[in-house]
Design a protein around this motif. Structure first.
Motif, PDB file in Angstrom:
ATOM      1  N   ILE A   1      10.212  51.239 -69.204  1.00  0.00           N
ATOM      2  CA  ILE A   1      10.696  51.896 -67.993  1.00  0.00           C
ATOM      3  C   ILE A   1       9.574  52.022 -66.965  1.00  0.00           C
ATOM      4  N   THR A   2       8.376  52.343 -67.430  1.00  0.00           N
ATOM      5  CA  THR A   2       7.236  52.472 -66.518  1.00  0.00           C
ATOM      6  C   THR A   2       6.920  51.142 -65.847  1.00  0.00           C
ATOM      7  N   GLU A   3       6.997  50.066 -66.621  1.00  0.00           N
ATOM      8  CA  GLU A   3       6.766  48.732 -66.053  1.00  0.00           C
ATOM      9  C   GLU A   3       7.824  48.395 -65.005  1.00  0.00           C
ATOM     10  N   ALA A   4       9.082  48.734 -65.299  1.00  0.00           N
ATOM     11  CA  ALA A   4      10.162  48.491 -64.339  1.00  0.00           C
ATOM     12  C   ALA A   4       9.947  49.288 -63.058  1.00  0.00           C
ATOM     13  N   LEU A   5       9.463  50.517 -63.207  1.00  0.00           N
ATOM     14  CA  LEU A   5       9.200  51.362 -62.050  1.00  0.00           C
ATOM     15  C   LEU A   5       8.072  50.786 -61.197  1.00  0.00           C
ATOM     16  N   ALA A   6       7.020  50.267 -61.855  1.00  0.00           N
ATOM     17  CA  ALA A   6       5.897  49.675 -61.129  1.00  0.00           C
ATOM     18  C   ALA A   6       6.347  48.437 -60.357  1.00  0.00           C
ATOM     19  N   VAL A   7       7.149  47.591 -61.012  1.00  0.00           N
ATOM     20  CA  VAL A   7       7.645  46.375 -60.355  1.00  0.00           C
ATOM     21  C   VAL A   7       8.546  46.740 -59.180  1.00  0.00           C
ATOM     22  N   PHE A   8       9.382  47.766 -59.369  1.00  0.00           N
ATOM     23  CA  PHE A   8      10.286  48.210 -58.299  1.00  0.00           C
ATOM     24  C   PHE A   8       9.494  48.688 -57.087  1.00  0.00           C
ATOM     25  N   PHE A   9       8.473  49.522 -57.308  1.00  0.00           N
ATOM     26  CA  PHE A   9       7.659  50.015 -56.201  1.00  0.00           C
ATOM     27  C   PHE A   9       6.881  48.876 -55.539  1.00  0.00           C
ATOM     28  N   ARG A  10       6.408  47.932 -56.339  1.00  0.00           N
ATOM     29  CA  ARG A  10       5.645  46.818 -55.778  1.00  0.00           C
ATOM     30  C   ARG A  10       6.522  45.994 -54.828  1.00  0.00           C
ATOM     31  N   TYR A  11       7.761  45.748 -55.238  1.00  0.00           N
ATOM     32  CA  TYR A  11       8.673  44.966 -54.384  1.00  0.00           C
ATOM     33  C   TYR A  11       9.021  45.734 -53.113  1.00  0.00           C
ATOM     34  N   THR A  12       9.228  47.042 -53.263  1.00  0.00           N
ATOM     35  CA  THR A  12       9.650  47.866 -52.133  1.00  0.00           C
ATOM     36  C   THR A  12       8.546  48.029 -51.098  1.00  0.00           C
ATOM     37  N   THR A  13       7.311  48.149 -51.557  1.00  0.00           N
ATOM     38  CA  THR A  13       6.204  48.451 -50.638  1.00  0.00           C
ATOM     39  C   THR A  13       5.424  47.219 -50.208  1.00  0.00           C
ATOM     40  N   SER A  14       5.618  46.080 -50.872  1.00  0.00           N
ATOM     41  CA  SER A  14       4.834  44.896 -50.537  1.00  0.00           C
ATOM     42  C   SER A  14       5.520  44.088 -49.448  1.00  0.00           C
ATOM     43  N   LYS A  15       4.722  43.387 -48.671  1.00  0.00           N
ATOM     44  CA  LYS A  15       5.177  42.461 -47.636  1.00  0.00           C
ATOM     45  C   LYS A  15       6.068  43.129 -46.577  1.00  0.00           C
ATOM     46  N   MET A  16       5.897  42.708 -45.352  1.00  0.00           N
ATOM     47  CA  MET A  16       6.702  43.257 -44.260  1.00  0.00           C
ATOM     48  C   MET A  16       7.784  42.277 -43.811  1.00  0.00           C
ATOM     49  N   GLU A  17       7.937  41.142 -44.551  1.00  0.00           N
ATOM     50  CA  GLU A  17       8.950  40.175 -44.166  1.00  0.00           C
ATOM     51  C   GLU A  17      10.341  40.799 -44.192  1.00  0.00           C
ATOM     52  N   SER A  18      11.196  40.316 -43.307  1.00  0.00           N
ATOM     53  CA  SER A  18      12.551  40.857 -43.229  1.00  0.00           C
ATOM     54  C   SER A  18      13.491  40.232 -44.258  1.00  0.00           C
ATOM     55  N   LEU A  19      13.160  39.017 -44.723  1.00  0.00           N
ATOM     56  CA  LEU A  19      14.067  38.304 -45.616  1.00  0.00           C
ATOM     57  C   LEU A  19      13.428  38.068 -46.980  1.00  0.00           C
ATOM     58  N   SER A  20      14.275  38.079 -48.004  1.00  0.00           N
ATOM     59  CA  SER A  20      13.866  37.748 -49.367  1.00  0.00           C
ATOM     60  C   SER A  20      14.894  36.783 -49.933  1.00  0.00           C
ATOM     61  N   THR A  21      14.556  36.153 -51.067  1.00  0.00           N
ATOM     62  CA  THR A  21      15.553  35.302 -51.708  1.00  0.00           C
ATOM     63  C   THR A  21      16.549  36.164 -52.469  1.00  0.00           C
ATOM     64  N   LEU A  22      17.715  35.614 -52.711  1.00  0.00           N
ATOM     65  CA  LEU A  22      18.724  36.325 -53.488  1.00  0.00           C
ATOM     66  C   LEU A  22      18.200  36.620 -54.891  1.00  0.00           C
ATOM     67  N   GLN A  23      17.415  35.705 -55.445  1.00  0.00           N
ATOM     68  CA  GLN A  23      16.823  35.923 -56.767  1.00  0.00           C
ATOM     69  C   GLN A  23      15.924  37.162 -56.766  1.00  0.00           C
ATOM     70  N   GLU A  24      15.092  37.311 -55.745  1.00  0.00           N
ATOM     71  CA  GLU A  24      14.210  38.483 -55.660  1.00  0.00           C
ATOM     72  C   GLU A  24      15.020  39.771 -55.519  1.00  0.00           C
ATOM     73  N   GLU A  25      16.084  39.715 -54.742  1.00  0.00           N
ATOM     74  CA  GLU A  25      16.930  40.897 -54.568  1.00  0.00           C
ATOM     75  C   GLU A  25      17.607  41.291 -55.885  1.00  0.00           C
ATOM     76  N   LEU A  26      18.104  40.297 -56.627  1.00  0.00           N
ATOM     77  CA  LEU A  26      18.754  40.584 -57.905  1.00  0.00           C
ATOM     78  C   LEU A  26      17.751  41.117 -58.923  1.00  0.00           C
TER      79      LEU A  26
END
Length: 344
Positions: free
Chosen positions: A159-184
């Motif tokens: 769960i801690t690893e999932a939380l770290a990955v979730f925060f990393r995706y949310t806070t990283s990069k300022m791009e407006s678009l992501s791939t559908l794979q990244e979103e899923l």
């Protein structure tokens, strides 16, 4: 319900104060002519009533006129400082019919690229205002994960690893678009955290077209799916107590990507559903009335506005729901693979 214009409230309040002043002058004139009136009970009642009505009108003026004017002034200051942009149109509504018509026309003709640029500046400002050192956060979560695994509690580590990955995706990069794979992937990480919270009472299913892995490379606005899934859990499944299932169904035509997020939660009442769909038909991310009564809506309107700003007004969100059966949030997006913004 008839709209209570601020201009009308000011005029009514001014007339009430003028009427009170006239009555007070008449009372004072009578006292000067007949001083013996001051000894009567009727005079005492009238005098106290006049005093009470005066303070009552002051209180009404403060709540109905002064406070809205202070709010408008603060919003204008924030607008002038570049902290808010599109919110100014919502916060200046209700002054008068002419003002509302002017704001609507200005909002309609504003250049979308300018709106997007100012929205990005606001996002950067808020990110700086609420900034947490991401490396510090990731390091702390990694330490917790390692300690949990060494202590023989792999579930906590997962769960801690999932939380770290979730925060990393949310806070990283300022791009407006992501791939559908990244979103899923982000949705799956978020859902893993929620499953732990709800003791595995939740289930997530993702339905993709058969033999069509290319669809996972299509680009959509970042953080499109996770807020909708979060909304489904919070307002659809959580009130059920027993949990439930969320299904993300993905289809496409040659030019359009169709996403739907379906839950078997408590559903939405017909009146509320109509109100939400009406708000979604307008490009307005700042309508806080969407969350009246704690029934959700802000996340959907925010995602919908970002889709329409980035992709065009022909795309966005529509909601289908039946009380006690469930809700389906339908998204239409352009089926595209290149990093393109503002295609509408």
């Amino acid at each position: 319900m008839k709209k209570q214009w601020l201009k009308k409230r000011i005029l009514i309040w001014i007339r009430a104060m003028i009427s009170w002043s006239c009555l007070a002058l008449i009372l004072l004139f009578l006292i000067l002519l007949k001083p013996e009136l001051t000894e009567s009970i009727l005079y005492t009642v009238i005098a106290w009533s006049m005093l009470f009505s005066f303070f009552l009108m002051l209180a009404i003026g403060k709540v109905m006129i002064l406070e809205p004017l202070r709010t408008i002034r603060k919003k204008i200051e924030l607008f002038n400082d570049g902290i808010i942009f599109t919110e100014i149109f919502k916060n200046l509504e209700g002054i008068s019919p002419d003002t509302d018509a002017l704001l609507l026309k200005v909002h309609t003709i504003l250049d979308k690229d300018k709106i997007m640029e100012n929205a990005k500046q606001q996002a950067r400002y808020l990110a700086l205002q609420n900034q947490i050192n991401p490396h510090f956060l990731y390091n702390v979560l990694e330490s917790i994960r390692s300690d949990a695994i060494m202590a023989g509690v792999p579930e906590i580590g997962k769960i801690t690893e999932a939380l770290a990955v979730f925060f990393r995706y949310t806070t990283s990069k300022m791009e407006s678009l992501s791939t559908l794979q990244e979103e899923l992937n982000n949705v799956e990480n978020y859902f893993l955290i929620q499953k732990y919270r709800f003791d595995d009472k939740l289930e997530l299913k993702i339905k993709l077209p058969r033999n069509d892995e290319e669809i996972l490379k299509t680009r959509i606005p970042k953080l499109t799916l996770q807020p909708i899934v979060e909304n489904a859990i919070k307002h659809g499944l959580e009130p059920k107590v027993s949990g439930g299932t969320i299904v993300i169904d993905i289809e496409h035509s040659e030019t359009v990507l169709y996403l739907s997020v379906v839950d078997d939660g408590i559903g939405i009442e017909e009146t509320r559903l109509g109100c939400l769909n009406e708000k979604l038909s307008r490009m307005d991310a700042n309508d806080t009335s969407a969350n009246e009564g704690g029934k959700g809506g802000i996340a959907l309107i925010n995602v919908n506005s970002r889709i329409r700003l980035l992709m065009g007004d022909e795309y966005g969100i529509h909601i289908l729901s039946t009380p006690r059966i469930g809700t389906e949030v339908c998204l239409t997006l352009p089926y595209m693979f290149e990093q393109t913004e503002g295609i509408g």
